[in-house]
Design an enzyme around this catalytic site. Structure first.
Site, PDB file in Angstrom:
ATOM      1  CE1 TYR A  40      19.756 -21.021  37.994  1.00  0.00           C
ATOM      2  CE2 TYR A  40      21.363 -22.479  36.953  1.00  0.00           C
ATOM      3  CZ  TYR A  40      21.049 -21.512  37.886  1.00  0.00           C
ATOM      4  OH  TYR A  40      22.029 -21.027  38.704  1.00  0.00           O
ATOM      5  CG  PHE A  96      33.760   4.763  33.472  1.00  0.00           C
ATOM      6  CD1 PHE A  96      33.223   6.000  33.153  1.00  0.00           C
ATOM      7  CD2 PHE A  96      32.937   3.832  34.086  1.00  0.00           C
ATOM      8  CE1 PHE A  96      31.891   6.298  33.440  1.00  0.00           C
ATOM      9  CE2 PHE A  96      31.604   4.124  34.360  1.00  0.00           C
ATOM     10  CZ  PHE A  96      31.084   5.356  34.040  1.00  0.00           C
ATOM     11  CB  THR A  97      33.336   6.061  38.237  1.00  0.00           C
ATOM     12  OG1 THR A  97      32.250   5.680  37.396  1.00  0.00           O
ATOM     13  CG2 THR A  97      33.520   7.560  38.162  1.00  0.00           C
ATOM     14  CG  ASP A 124      34.726  -0.071  28.966  1.00  0.00           C
ATOM     15  OD1 ASP A 124      33.727  -0.342  28.267  1.00  0.00           O
ATOM     16  OD2 ASP A 124      34.659   0.482  30.073  1.00  0.00           O
ATOM     17  CE  LYS A 176      26.850   2.924  29.792  1.00  0.00           C
ATOM     18  NZ  LYS A 176      26.883   2.006  30.938  1.00  0.00           N
ATOM     19  NE  ARG A 225      30.501  11.391  35.797  1.00  0.00           N
ATOM     20  CZ  ARG A 225      30.405  10.135  36.207  1.00  0.00           C
ATOM     21  NH1 ARG A 225      30.513   9.143  35.356  1.00  0.00           N
ATOM     22  NH2 ARG A 225      30.223   9.825  37.467  1.00  0.00           N
ATOM     23  CG  PHE A 268      30.016   9.897  41.498  1.00  0.00           C
ATOM     24  CD1 PHE A 268      31.210   9.221  41.612  1.00  0.00           C
ATOM     25  CD2 PHE A 268      28.999   9.314  40.780  1.00  0.00           C
ATOM     26  CE1 PHE A 268      31.386   7.982  41.018  1.00  0.00           C
ATOM     27  CE2 PHE A 268      29.150   8.077  40.181  1.00  0.00           C
ATOM     28  CZ  PHE A 268      30.351   7.407  40.310  1.00  0.00           C
TER      29      PHE A 268
HETATM   30  C1  P71 Z   1      27.270   6.134  32.449  1.00  0.00           C
HETATM   31  C2  P71 Z   1      27.481   4.774  32.985  1.00  0.00           C
HETATM   32  C3  P71 Z   1      26.641   4.316  34.137  1.00  0.00           C
HETATM   33  C4  P71 Z   1      27.178   4.952  35.367  1.00  0.00           C
HETATM   34  C5  P71 Z   1      28.237   4.382  36.024  1.00  0.00           C
HETATM   35  C6  P71 Z   1      28.803   5.009  37.117  1.00  0.00           C
HETATM   36  C7  P71 Z   1      28.303   6.226  37.526  1.00  0.00           C
HETATM   37  C8  P71 Z   1      27.221   6.767  36.897  1.00  0.00           C
HETATM   38  C9  P71 Z   1      26.661   6.139  35.815  1.00  0.00           C
HETATM   39  C10 P71 Z   1      28.859   2.862  32.735  1.00  0.00           C
HETATM   40  C11 P71 Z   1      30.034   2.306  32.183  1.00  0.00           C
HETATM   41  C12 P71 Z   1      30.796   3.007  31.180  1.00  0.00           C
HETATM   42  C13 P71 Z   1      31.975   2.471  30.718  1.00  0.00           C
HETATM   43  C14 P71 Z   1      32.792   3.168  29.708  1.00  0.00           C
HETATM   44  C15 P71 Z   1      31.707   0.581  32.143  1.00  0.00           C
HETATM   45  C16 P71 Z   1      30.513   1.069  32.652  1.00  0.00           C
HETATM   46  C17 P71 Z   1      29.788   0.271  33.679  1.00  0.00           C
HETATM   47  N1  P71 Z   1      28.472   4.083  32.446  1.00  0.00           N
HETATM   48  N2  P71 Z   1      32.412   1.287  31.204  1.00  0.00           N
HETATM   49  O1  P71 Z   1      28.086   6.548  31.604  1.00  0.00           O
HETATM   50  O2  P71 Z   1      30.394   4.177  30.678  1.00  0.00           O
HETATM   51  O3  P71 Z   1      28.698  -0.336  33.105  1.00  0.00           O
HETATM   52  O4  P71 Z   1      26.763   0.722  34.268  1.00  0.00           O
HETATM   53  O5  P71 Z   1      26.490  -1.358  32.907  1.00  0.00           O
HETATM   54  O6  P71 Z   1      27.650  -1.436  35.081  1.00  0.00           O
HETATM   55  O7  P71 Z   1      26.303   6.786  32.845  1.00  0.00           O
HETATM   56  P1  P71 Z   1      27.318  -0.601  33.898  1.00  0.00           P
END
Ligand code: P71
Length: 459
Positions: free
Chosen positions: A71, A124-125, A215, A258, A382, A449
């Protein structure tokens, strides 16, 4: 033309199925023409996202077996901390379950009722919603070139320093919570920020005493572009470039799903001790103890190894060139795409693809659905559906970029599969005039979305 040479061989494979035309038509209809709502079993090539979809290496899988599931004080946490310190150069590390866990922490720490403006190089969303849920705003300060799919600026992710300074002056410096800089800007098409720009943003923020939060999600791919394109960096190692990049920030949030080649994970890393201490307190409330933050020990080990592997220049070269391979075939077919080709996918320009579909009938959504129906290739909208409504007026916002992201997971698909994808998109392009658009029949309130549903318009 042939694809880039893979610096690996394949030890394990996963079966995929190509549904027939009738099954595809039914599957996308049932999914409300939203590719997020498809079952992955109905997908042949899944290019929805590069997030959490990478193939791990033998070294990472071996690391999973060495998970220390204590833990508190897991050995894998210390390995992860060391990898982050060495590869990125930050002093302090707080793990989170994924990127948005870290976004949640940083927004809670730095956004206050009267200090709630977060300028960023495009939104970013998930980043934007955390700011908005705390009553804040995220004005866009990316260079104008980023909004033009045709513009071939080599660092289209750069911050426009004049725009940033105007926002600081117009609002008053006391209203700015922090300046947020995204690496390899996702919504702009995976476009990098230059080292020179990062240095200048730091100088400007120093003169106003403002914090900079990165980020850093796709920072390794950004570092590769700096090595390839920016004067003075061609002989530097990716790790050296990353260390310099991060030195211009106070802290970063990072989705490890990523560039770190893992299926889950994230972290907040900082040089600023105060931010670190607040994050270390808060992570316990929202994610888990500060030595696991929502990840298991084995996840942290895979991440620790993946962060290092993801900076191998031979791997990055293959990665970026596989994306380019797909983009160049599409360009050869005259399919309109965002240029220059970015790091993690090809972005189709839906406004040029479907000039006859009005924005109110969601051209990007229509294109993503049509590509699935054609070939069982899953991509992601997008554009205006992702952008959502203006929180003040409630009106739909129609951003300049109305795109479909054809996102390439890392080390997963072959170059032959890229050729299949290109053919599929070409087939849709050839029959584009028969495609009419979609109307939204269900709209969730936040991040619509993900779950919005549509019907085909009949004219
Ligand atoms: C991507 C994602 C994942 C995603 C997120 C929202 C809608 C669809 C797919 C996530 C990111 C990102 C950047 C620049 C933070 C996050 C959140 N991307 N910053 O591109 O691209 O990270 O998904 O690990 O929570 O498909 P998280």
């Amino acid at each position: 033309m042939s694809g880039p040479k893979e610096p690996f061989k394949i030890k394990m494979v996963e079966r995929v199925r190509l549904p027939n035309q009738e099954q595809r038509t039914e599957a996308i209809r049932k999914a409300g023409y939203n590719t997020f709502l498809l079952n992955s079993d109905d997908v042949y090539i899944d290019l929805l996202t590069d997030s959490g979809t990478s193939a791990m290496s033998d070294n990472q899988w071996a690391g999973l077996m060495l998970g220390d599931e204590a833990y508190a004080g897991s050995r894998n946490f210390y390995n992860l901390e060391k990898s982050i310190q060495e590869v990125l150069g930050y002093k302090y590390v707080v793990p989170t379950h994924q990127g948005r866990g870290a976004e949640h922490l940083i927004s809670r720490i730095l956004i206050k009722p009267k200090k709630n403006i977060v300028p960023r190089n495009m939104y970013f969303t998930t980043s934007k919603i955390h700011v908005e849920l705390l009553g804040g705003e995220m004005p866009d300060v990316i260079i104008d070139e980023a909004h033009d799919p045709e513009n071939e600026h080599p660092f289209k992710g750069n911050i426009d320093l004049d725009k940033l300074e105007s926002i600081i002056i117009e609002n008053g410096v006391e209203k700015i919570a922090y300046v947020n800089v995204e690496m390899n800007v996702n919504m702009a098409g995976g476009q990098p920020v230059s080292m020179e720009n990062l240095r200048k943003v730091r100088e400007l923020c120093n003169s106003y005493n403002l914090k900079i939060i990165f980020d850093a999600t796709r920072s390794s791919e950004n570092a590769y572009f700096i090595k390839e394109r920016e004067k003075g960096y061609s002989d530097k190692r990716i790790e050296e470039i990353l260390n310099e990049m991060m030195s211009y920030s106070d802290a970063c949030i990072y989705s490890a799903k990523k560039d770190c080649l893992v299926n889950i994970g994230g972290f907040l890393a900082a040089n600023d001790k105060e931010i670190y201490e607040r994050a270390r307190n808060l992570v316990v409330v929202y994610e888990g103890l500060h030595t696991y933050g929502g990840m298991s020990g084995r996840d942290m080990e895979a991440l620790s190894r993946g962060l290092r592997e993801g900076t191998d220049v031979r791997y990055l070269e293959y990665r970026i060139n596989q994306v380019r391979y797909l983009g160049e075939i599409l360009t050869g077919y005259n399919v309109p795409i965002v240029k220059p080709i970015g790091s993690h996918g090809i972005f189709l320009d839906a406004l040029k693809f479907f000039p006859h579909i009005p924005r109110e009938l969601w051209p990007s959504q229509t294109l993503a659905a049509a590509i699935y129906e054609e070939s069982a290739v899953r991509t992601m909208e997008r554009g205006a559906v992702s952008k959502g409504r203006d929180p003040k007026t409630g009106e739909n916002i129609f951003p300049k970029l109305e795109l479909v992201r054809v996102t390439i997971p890392r080390r997963v698909y072959t170059n032959t599969q890229m050729e299949y994808v290109a053919e599929s998109i070409k087939n849709v392009y050839e029959k584009r005039e028969q495609i009419k658009g979609l109307k939204m029949v269900y709209e969730p309130k936040d991040l619509r979305f993900f779950q919005a549903e549509f019907e085909k318009v009949i004219c």
